[in-house]
Enzyme design. Structure first.
Site, mmCIF file in Angstrom:
data_model
loop_
_atom_site.group_PDB
_atom_site.id
_atom_site.type_symbol
_atom_site.label_atom_id
_atom_site.label_comp_id
_atom_site.label_asym_id
_atom_site.label_seq_id
_atom_site.Cartn_x
_atom_site.Cartn_y
_atom_site.Cartn_z
ATOM 1 N N LEU A 79 -18.403 -1.232 1.095
ATOM 2 C CA LEU A 79 -19.230 0.048 0.931
ATOM 3 C C LEU A 79 -19.267 0.092 -0.763
ATOM 4 O O LEU A 79 -20.182 0.836 -1.309
ATOM 5 C CB LEU A 79 -18.468 1.089 1.023
ATOM 6 C CG LEU A 79 -18.187 1.844 2.627
ATOM 7 C CD1 LEU A 79 -17.546 3.050 2.948
ATOM 8 C CD2 LEU A 79 -19.841 1.421 3.518
ATOM 9 N N GLY A 132 -21.189 -1.218 -3.868
ATOM 10 C CA GLY A 132 -22.363 -1.972 -4.383
ATOM 11 C C GLY A 132 -22.086 -2.892 -5.440
ATOM 12 O O GLY A 132 -20.953 -2.697 -6.248
ATOM 13 N N TYR A 145 0.718 -1.188 -0.243
ATOM 14 C CA TYR A 145 -0.177 0.170 0.126
ATOM 15 C C TYR A 145 0.988 1.248 0.040
ATOM 16 O O TYR A 145 1.152 1.542 1.071
ATOM 17 C CB TYR A 145 -0.924 0.218 1.304
ATOM 18 C CG TYR A 145 -2.126 -0.962 1.462
ATOM 19 C CD1 TYR A 145 -2.388 -1.892 0.131
ATOM 20 C CD2 TYR A 145 -2.875 -1.157 2.391
ATOM 21 C CE1 TYR A 145 -3.361 -2.588 0.367
ATOM 22 C CE2 TYR A 145 -4.031 -1.912 2.466
ATOM 23 C CZ TYR A 145 -4.075 -2.773 1.389
ATOM 24 O OH TYR A 145 -5.217 -3.607 1.527
#
Length: 290
Positions: free
Chosen positions: A209, A211, A60
């Site tokens: 989070l 969809g 990261y």
């Protein structure tokens, strides 16, 4: 709301560090580095709000920011109850290009890199992030050896299928499974989520989070979320997190953000209890949109 990762107790709402090094999409070659002081402030605020589970990885990083280095700078000396979970397997060159998945023999070097960046003498939890492997046994055995050497406290898996969990459990204890999952997002994971619950293993969705149709615009699922959020005076993100937490007491979430306001909303979602009627509506949207 807590769960145990082996002998470590964590609150069920954690913090994912993937978005910390940059603004916008993670791993984008042209991503704008996030303001360092803002990133450090968000991490410290998360801990002040009670978050004690931080998810990270040595891969990261952006051109000038590393999630592990930010965590070290913000939180060391680390609170006694803080659990830092990292993952190994993938790797990137200093220029950000992806490398082939690490071999079992390369995992020690990745663990050592996380130790160095985080300033730790051991890692609380290391997840083996799987990509393209049908059999994880050799990789997981290599991590189990590092666990026996005291470099790693607990082991988990990321981006796996049920047979990977069976393979790993024959070698060592697995304390968590980290897979992509959320409301309307990969409902085929529902059964696996249940298996983890039956075995007492934490199921930790990433992208909770997201969809099902995040790239394609609105959907029936989004309409239900928006409607319930409006009625409850909550944000759609809070409704999505509350629904995910309602999937079982072993389900943890690790939403990431660089925005202090969003961070506070995410943590507050742990206090939001959806009604049976709301859950029924959302469950139907989850299956219909997935």
């Amino acid at each position: 709301m807590t769960w145990r990762l082996g002998d470590l107790t964590v609150r069920r709402i954690g913090f994912g560090a993937m978005r910390l090094p940059q603004r916008g999409t993670a791993f984008g070659p042209g991503a704008e580095p996030r303001d360092r002081e803002q990133a450090i402030a968000v991490l410290r605020t998360a801990v002040e709000l009670g978050v004690n589970h931080v998810d990270t990885a040595a891969f990261y990083f952006s051109a000038t920011r590393s999630a592990n280095e930010l965590i070290n700078s913000a939180l060391a000396p680390y609170p006694d109850d803080l659990v830092v979970v990292t993952k190994v397997g993938p790797g990137r060159t200093p220029q950000g290009e992806w490398l082939p998945l690490a071999t079992p023999g390369q995992l020690r070097g990745q663990v050592e890199e996380n130790l160095r960046q985080l300033g730790r003498d051991h890692l609380d939890v290391v997840n083996l992030r799987v990509s393209g492997l049908d059999d994880v046994s050799a990789h997981f055995e290599a991590l189990a050896e590092l666990q026996r050497a005291g470099m790693v406290r607990h082991l988990g898996l990321s981006n796996v299928r049920p047979h990977h969990l069976d393979q790993a459990q024959r070698i060592a204890e697995v304390v968590c499974v980290q897979n992509s999952y959320g409301l309307g997002h990969h409902p085929e994971q529902d059964d696996f989520l249940g298996v983890c619950g039956e075995r007492g293993i934490a199921f930790v969705p990433f992208f909770a989070l997201a969809g099902a149709n995040q790239e394609a615009g609105t959907s029936a699922q989004d309409d239900e979320v928006t409607g319930i959020a409006h009625a409850r005076g909550a944000s759609p993100a809070q409704i999505r997190l509350a629904w995910t937490l309602a999937r079982g007491p072993h389900v943890l979430v690790i939403p990431g953000t660089g925005d202090p306001g969003h961070l506070r909303q995410n943590v507050e979602a742990g206090e939001l209890v959806l009604t049976p009627e709301e859950l029924t509506r959302l469950d139907a949207a989850h299956l219909n949109d997935g």
